[in-house]
Each structure stands twice: as structure tokens, then as C-alpha cells.
Scaffold this active site. Structure first.
Site, PDB file in Angstrom:
ATOM      1  N   CYS A 114     -12.707  -6.565   4.443  1.00  0.00           N
ATOM      2  CA  CYS A 114     -11.619  -5.944   3.679  1.00  0.00           C
ATOM      3  C   CYS A 114     -11.593  -6.345   2.198  1.00  0.00           C
ATOM      4  O   CYS A 114     -11.097  -5.592   1.366  1.00  0.00           O
ATOM      5  CB  CYS A 114     -10.278  -6.283   4.323  1.00  0.00           C
ATOM      6  SG  CYS A 114     -10.256  -6.004   6.112  1.00  0.00           S
ATOM      7  N   HIS A 252      -6.189  -2.961  -0.819  1.00  0.00           N
ATOM      8  CA  HIS A 252      -6.884  -2.591   0.409  1.00  0.00           C
ATOM      9  C   HIS A 252      -5.944  -1.770   1.283  1.00  0.00           C
ATOM     10  O   HIS A 252      -4.798  -2.165   1.531  1.00  0.00           O
ATOM     11  CB  HIS A 252      -7.335  -3.852   1.156  1.00  0.00           C
ATOM     12  CG  HIS A 252      -7.744  -3.594   2.570  1.00  0.00           C
ATOM     13  ND1 HIS A 252      -8.727  -2.692   2.905  1.00  0.00           N
ATOM     14  CD2 HIS A 252      -7.278  -4.102   3.745  1.00  0.00           C
ATOM     15  CE1 HIS A 252      -8.855  -2.669   4.226  1.00  0.00           C
ATOM     16  NE2 HIS A 252      -7.987  -3.511   4.751  1.00  0.00           N
ATOM     17  N   ASN A 282      -8.044   3.271   7.709  1.00  0.00           N
ATOM     18  CA  ASN A 282      -8.468   1.997   7.126  1.00  0.00           C
ATOM     19  C   ASN A 282      -9.982   1.922   7.270  1.00  0.00           C
ATOM     20  O   ASN A 282     -10.508   1.719   8.365  1.00  0.00           O
ATOM     21  CB  ASN A 282      -7.787   0.844   7.862  1.00  0.00           C
ATOM     22  CG  ASN A 282      -8.227  -0.529   7.374  1.00  0.00           C
ATOM     23  OD1 ASN A 282      -9.261  -0.680   6.724  1.00  0.00           O
ATOM     24  ND2 ASN A 282      -7.460  -1.559   7.709  1.00  0.00           N
TER      25      ASN A 282
END
Length: 324
Positions: A114, A252, A282
Site C-alpha cells: 500500500c 492510499h 483498493n
């Protein structure tokens, strides 16, 4: 020597998994509940025979075509992935060959997740400063869907597959500023695939540990604790005394609930907080470049953009972009 982002492109697989399809598999949920909980309506999923290198090549070819870049111009390949084609060799080497990048170019994988795009920018800036390379192909490519069990409704709701490709060079549309990074390995097992490395956790016929496990509350608590400080330190590193001097914030894209909580806690205005996950989910290390690409027309000369990546590891990283 200064380093800049010169161009960005990204690739999404053709197969789309919608909330409607997920609800058919998990009827205890509703389409509205999924959308409200994570802020995602659909996510792209790599085909059964489509892997990290395939997506990476597609993203890079798109970058080359959209920006009239020749593979011969690339002198280093950085590839961020936690779903490599093989344990060894590195996926970056495979991608270098398939793209026809010169054999004189360096190529390496790094496993960061991430926060991976920010870390990649730091590595690329270091290569330029050390005069090792001048045109770096920074790729993020994740096929997280291949890590997730079909019965895992939570993770299947959140994650999508994608790849991005950025050209980092000695000129471009945004100068890369100073970095703030951090690590807390005590939380390593809150987001983990236990099997696959040399330290296998597999016992008997139990295959559950072959797949992604996420302690959602643990990751949320880490994020809420770590990210406000990350933003403060990133501002300090870039000699910005007042958060109001920042024009845009790109975090993020974990899920909308977490991001809205962070935004309010840090004191960022909604209009300055850029998001893009509704139709891709995501995508781990690809979330930041996807948001940047989608909002390139939003940025104007003189704008300051804060990037923040955080998650698996635990790791975090931030930097500031100054739009030229």
C-alpha cells in the site's frame, strides 16, 4: 539532481466484479450496504491466465503509446508487487524482456504494498540523484484477487487488480519533494499471506493460510494512529508550515470509511481530498498513481500535492509533489 513524474498510465483487467454479483454470492449483504461500507461499486479482476507481468506490460505499453515513449529510453525498471509471477526470478526482469527495454537497464522487484508507490518514487529519485539512471519506469502491479479465497466476502469486496506505469525522469509535470517514511513490523501479521515463502504455516490439509488474511480492525487502528503524524512530518520535510498551503491530498485508497475518518481527523477540506476507487476498488500499490492520472487535468502550475501511502507491513510513506 531533481526528479520529476513525467507521465502516468494505468491498466485495469477486462473482467468486472460488481456489488450486484457479490450480493448474489453473499445474500446477507445488500448492494447499498457494500457501497456505503467501502465506497466501491465494482472492481476489476485479473483473468485466470492473466498475471502480474501481463498487467505490468499492458500498463507500460499504454504509457509508451500515450506519451510517445520508446522502450530504448528506459534505463531502469522498478516493479512493486506482492503477487509476483514466480518466487524467482524477479517479475521486473520478465517485463524488461517483454517490453524490449535495453539489456543495459537495471530491473528489480520490491515488495511493499500500500505504500509502494511512494517508496518507488523515493527509490527512483535516489537513482537519479546518484546518476545511476535518468529515465526510470516505475511499475506497480497487483493481482491480489489470486490471494483471496472465494468465500472471503470482506476482502473480495475491497480489493481489485490493476497495474500502473510512471516515467520518473529529470524533467516532467511534477517535481518530487522530500520523503517521510516509517515502519512498524510488529503488525506484520495483521495483513498477511502466511504460506508461499520459506516459513510455511501450513498444517495438514488446511489451505486457509494459503490466502490473504486481514485483521480489519487492527489495520484501521494502525492507520488512524500513524497517518496524521505522517502528514505532519511530510509537511515539515518539505518546509510547509501550514496545511492550508497544500492544494491537494492523495491518500492510499483503502476504503471510503477509513479515508473520510482520516480526512476529518487531520482537518482536510473535502474539496481538496482526491479519491477514485468506486469503479476499481483498493488496488494496493496502484491506488495513488490511478488517482493522480484521473486528476491530471485538475492540477495547475504551482499546485502542491501531498501523497500518502500506508498499510501492509506495517509501512507508511509520504512526499510532496510540486506541479510545474
Amino acid at each position: 539532481m531533481a526528479a520529476f513524474i513525467k507521465a502516468i498510465s494505468y491498466y485495469l483487467p477486462e473482467t468486472i466484479l460488481t456489488n450486484e454479483e457479490l450480493v448474489k454470492e453473499f445474500p446477507e449483504w445488500t448492494v447499498e450496504k457494500v457501497a456505503k461500507k467501502v465506497g466501491i461499486n465494482e472492481r476489476h479482476i485479473a483473468a485466470k491466465d492473466e498475471y502480474t507481468s501481463d498487467m505490468a506490460v499492458s500498463a507500460a505499453q499504454k504509457l509508451f503509446q500515450e506519451n510517445s515513449i520508446e522502450p530504448s529510453e528506459i534505463d531502469f525498471v522498478l516493479l512493486c508487487t506482492q503477487s509476483p509471477d514466480y518466487f524467482l526470478p524477479t517479475t521486473a526482469c520478465i517485463v524488461q524482456d517483454r517490453l524490449g527495454i535495453p539489456k543495459t537497464a537495471g530491473a528489480l522487484d520490491y515488495n511493499q504494498g500500500c505504500s509502494g508507490y511512494v517508496y518507488g518514487l523515493a527509490l527512483a529519485k535516489g537513482l537519479i540523484a546518484a546518476n545511476v539512471a535518468k529515465n526510470i519506469l516505475l511499475i506497480t502491479s497487483e493481482a491480489y484477487s489470486k490471494h483471496i479465497q472465494k468465500s472471503d466476502k470482506g476482502n473480495r469486496t475491497i480489493f481489485g487488480d490493476a497495474a500502473s506505469a510512471s516515467l520518473i525522469s529529470t524533467d516532467g509535470f511534477a517535481e518530487i519533494g522530500a520523503f517521510e517514511v516509517g515502519t512498524d513490523g510488529s503488525g506484520y501479521d495483521d495483513l498477511i499471506v502466511k504460506n508461499g515463502g520459506m516459513k510455511s504455516a501450513k498444517v495438514g490439509d488446511d489451505s486457509s493460510e494459503d490466502y490473504l488474511y486481514m485483521n480489519g480492525s487492527g489495520v484501521f487502528n494502525f492507520t488512524i494512529a500513524a497517518v496524521p503524524g505522517l502528514i505532519d512530518e511530510t509537511l515539515k520535510k518539505n518546509n510547509v508550515e501550514d496545511i492550508s498551503k497544500i492544494d491537494w491530498f492523495v491518500f492510499h485508497q483503502a476504503n471510503s470509511f477509513m479515508l473520510n475518518h482520516l480526512r476529518k481527523k487531520i482537518g482536510i477540506e473535502k474539496d481538496n481530498f482526491l479519491m477514485h476507487m468506486e469503479n476499481c476498488g483498493n488496488t494496493v500499490s496502484s491506488t495513488l498513481p490511478i488517482v493522480l492520472k484521473e486528476h491530471l487535468q485538475t492540477f495547475k502550475s504551482g499546485d502542491k500535492v501531498i501523497l500518502a501511502g500506508f498499510g501492509v507491513g506495517y509501512s507508511w510513506g509520504g512526499t510532496m509533489l510540486s506541479v510545474v
